[in-house]
Structures are given as C-alpha cells and as structure tokens.
Design an enzyme around this catalytic site. Structure first.
Site, PDB file in Angstrom:
ATOM      1  CG  HIS A  62       0.427  -2.343  -1.378  1.00 52.63           C
ATOM      2  ND1 HIS A  62      -0.119  -3.551  -0.996  1.00 52.63           N
ATOM      3  CD2 HIS A  62       1.620  -2.246  -0.723  1.00 52.63           C
ATOM      4  CE1 HIS A  62       0.707  -4.158  -0.133  1.00 52.63           C
ATOM      5  NE2 HIS A  62       1.766  -3.382   0.044  1.00 52.63           N
ATOM      6  CG  ASP A 305       5.001  -1.454   2.015  1.00 58.28           C
ATOM      7  OD1 ASP A 305       4.082  -1.813   1.251  1.00 58.28           O
ATOM      8  OD2 ASP A 305       4.902  -1.487   3.253  1.00 58.28           O
TER       9      ASP A 305
HETATM   10 ZN   LIG Z   1       3.229  -3.792   1.484  1.00 58.57          ZN
END
Ligand SMILES: [Zn+2]
Length: 444
Positions: A62, A305
């Site tokens: 992200h 992540d």
């Molecule tokens: Zn994520």
C-alpha cells in the site's frame, strides 16, 4: 558488445543455481555467458563470490498515494523498495480515493510516473458497481482486488453469492482477482458480543474460522465462475488446512507475509500497535503449520502487505486495540527476512526467488518480463554478497512509518547492488540515480 556485464557470480533462479556471467543491453538480459568466456562490455561489474537474484516482485503493498501521503507516497515507498531489492511493487487500491474507476486508475498511473524508483504495477478495486470493470480492464492493471470483510459498503462482497457474481465478470479475461479471506458475519457478531477493546477481543473478531471460510468461499466461487484468484495473506493452521485441501478446485494461488512467519500474538505485548494488522497474529502452533506449508511448497507467494502509517497515528491513544490503524512497513525488509528463513534452513535461495519473484510475476501478468534472470527478461538484478552480514535497523528505514518490526535482526548476507532494467539504482545501500521506475501493465 554488451552495455553491462556482471561477471563471476552464481545466478539464482527458481529452478536452481547456475554459474554464469550476465550480459545486459537495452535494459534486458541478452546473454548468459559461461564463466571465463571472453565478452566485451561498456561496464563490467565484478560480482565474484556473489549471488545474482532476479529483483523481487512484492505482490501486496500500500503506497498510500494519492490522498494518504502523510503515511507514504510513491517516492518514499519505492525508495524503501529499492533499498530492499524489490524492483517491482504491486500497489493495492485502498488509497484516497480507492482505485475504482477508469479515471481513478488512469490518474494514479499518471501521478506515479516520474516519481517512482522501481517499477510499479497498479491494482484496481472491484466496487459494487460491476459495470466499471470493463473500463478498468482497458488500462491493463496487474490485478483486481475484491474485499469480503472490514471495508466500506461500496466495496464489500460479504456473501458467497456476492463473490461468485463479481467473479463472473472476470471469466475468460485471464486477469487475476485478489481476495482477502475474511468473514463479515463473524466480524459483525463479535463486535456485538465483545466490547472490551482488548487484544483478545481483536483476535476473536478475526479468528482462523473466518480465514478458513474466506478461503473456501474464494475457491468455490472461482471454480464456479472459472476465474483466476489469489488468496491474500493466510496465517492460521485451519487456513493452511483448508487451502491445502481445496486449492486444486480453481486456478488459485495463496500468499503469506514475513511478519506472519515470525511473530505470534504474544509479540503484541512487546511491540504493541506497531504489529497491529489484519489478520491478527496467531499462536505458535499456527506459525508452525504455516512454516511447514512454506517448506512443503504449498505457499505460492510471500508478499509484504507493506501498509505504513505516520508514527503519530500509531502512537495515538485508542479506545480499543482494534481501532489502532492496521498495518506495518515491509518493503525494505522483505529480502533480509526471507534470507533469515534461508539461514534457518526452512527454505533455499531458489525457493526465495520462486515465492518473492517468479510466482508473483507470473500470477500478476508480468511473467514474460519479470521474475527470472534469463535471456529476454528485464535486467532487474540483485547482487547479494554472502560473505558479509547485515543488520536491519530503524535508523536506516526510509518509509514514512519510521520503524521496522524487525529492528536489530541480522542476516548472513548483504545486498550490494540493485539493477533496474540494466541501470544501477542502489549501490552500497544507497539509492543512486533518480526515479527510473515505470508503470508495469498486465501482459496481454
Ligand atoms: Zn493489505
């Protein structure tokens, strides 16, 4: 004559090790030369004693741009990626706004151009308005993301019927759909029953049962719709069991993350909110099952992540543990944490390449350019020196998160250089050159 020749090293691909020199021209690998064979080059990089790995492809990050740039932006996030040997970042669609329309996707790609230090593939979100999908497909994003819990209503596909209907829109497109295996009914039920706000309440709201049901639902829906799916980070024994029994039902892959391979829920006591993310950390028994699955080749992809927040956001007081913003940085530490698994004997270097480079490139539509040191592939190359140790330190982290959960960890190797499409972008741990990254779109 080559533009660049990397000599003296051992090339590591997913299928094994090979001693050869690597000739580069026009940003591509153009020759693999037997050691000692003469070859002329404008620049020769002597990598004697080193390993050459294809640049890592992080399938789950992200970068927070646009709209959340106090947490991270394209420049800071890809700087962290470059220093970590991640030469391709696949960027999730949960920024501000979420990447849900043709216009939003086109804008995001345009904003990134000229500001990224590694290549970036952009992922689009599936919104409840399924008529937006064809317009998004026209821009060839690397994948779509479909959410089944814990997101705003406009992006929530909470039931099997919802998921199956959405996946039908991708039948025959060959485009991958990422699905986070949660369960909105369990989340909602636990929120009603348990209001203590403790870490235990957070764990109960997102239990292994929710993950297992999310995996099963993704696989049966994908089988029914004949869609390609990628199950996002799993970390429980029940999830691993469900995945290993059902994975053959559909064209499916699965991922986990380094944090899930190293930390248990008891680590919240020492690291607190800095480790808070979804899914929650699990028990030692769950980690053992996940590590066994990794060793057995049942995990296709290890991704980060990478989900940074500003330090003040993590440190602020919250009524409940569940309210702490979820996520932690990971792009700069993917390679050293995976090397730690190599040091521990759980995996070998070709396994690292398979799970962090080759498989994500192939699953996300980049497999003819990325994920391998081979003739015709992009010359994204990591030069890894196994004769030197390196230590992960908070002070070296360039993500705006300003910390790493792996502070102080050492590995028996050092990333000496990083090449992106034949150009050196990292030397001696420092970024050199400026923003040479480009947007990577899905191969047709
Ligand atoms: Zn994520």
């Amino acid at each position: 004559m080559f533009e660049t020749l990397i000599s003296g090293a051992i090339v590591v691909n997913a299928d094994g090790l090979n001693r050869s020199d690597v000739g580069i021209a026009g940003g591509k690998v153009v020759a693999l030369v037997a050691p000692g064979e003469t070859a002329e080059a404008g620049t020769v990089i002597d990598a004697s004693g080193c390993f050459l790995l294809p640049g890592l492809v992080d399938a789950h990050a992200h970068l927070r741009d646009p709209g959340l740039t106090h947490k991270e932006d394209f420049s800071s996030g890809t700087h962290a990626a470059a220093l970590g040997g991640v030469t391709t970042v696949l960027d999730m669609p949960t920024d501000e706004p979420w990447t849900a329309t043709h216009r939003q996707l086109a804008d995001k790609m345009a904003i990134a151009e000229g500001r990224i230090h590694v290549d970036v593939g952009v992922q689009a979100v599936v919104s409840r308005d399924l008529s937006l999908i064809p317009g998004l497909l026209d821009l060839a994003p690397v994948s779509f993301e479909l959410f089944t819990a814990d997101v705003p209503d406009g992006f929530l596909f909470a039931t099997l019927d919802d998921v199956a209907e959405a996946l039908k829109a991708f039948a025959g497109t060959d485009t991958l759909v990422g699905i986070s295996p949660g369960d909105q009914s369990i989340l909602a039920g636990s929120t009603v029953l348990e209001r203590s706000g403790t870490i235990a309440a957070f764990l109960d709201s997102r239990p292994p049962l929710a993950e297992a049901n999310g995996i099963a639902r993704a696989l049966v829906a994908a089988a029914s719709a004949e869609a390609r799916v990628h199950v996002r980070q799993i970390n429980s024994e029940l999830g691993v069991e469900t995945w290993s029994r059902l994975r053959g039902m559909a064209d499916a892959s699965v991922e986990t993350t380094p944090q899930n391979l190293f930390f248990t829920a008891s680590d919240y006591e020492t690291q607190g909110g800095n480790l808070k993310a979804s899914p929650p950390l699990r028990s030692p028994q769950d980690i053992d099952a996940l590590r066994a699955a990794l060793r057995a080749g049942l995990i296709d992809v290890v991704a980060t992540d990478h989900a940074p927040h500003a330090p003040a956001e993590k440190a602020a007081p919250y009524a409940a543990f569940a309210d702490i913003p979820g996520g932690m940085p990971g792009l700069q530490t993917l390679l050293p944490t995976m090397l730690r698994l190599v040091d521990q004997g759980l995996i070998a270097l070709p396994d690292l390449v398979r799970m962090c480079s080759t498989n994500p490139a192939e699953r996300f539509g980049l497999g003819r350019r990325k994920g391998r040191i081979g003739i015709g592939y992009d010359a994204d190359v990591l030069i890894l020196d196994p004769r030197q140790c390196s230590t992960i330190a908070n002070a070296d982290q360039v993500s705006r998160a300003g910390y790493t959960p792996f502070e102080g960890w050492s590995v028996k190797a050092r990333l000496a250089n990083v090449l992106l499409r034949g150009r050196e972008i990292v030397r001696e741990g420092k970024l050199i050159g400026t923003a040479l990254g480009t947007i990577a779109t899905r191969e047709s």
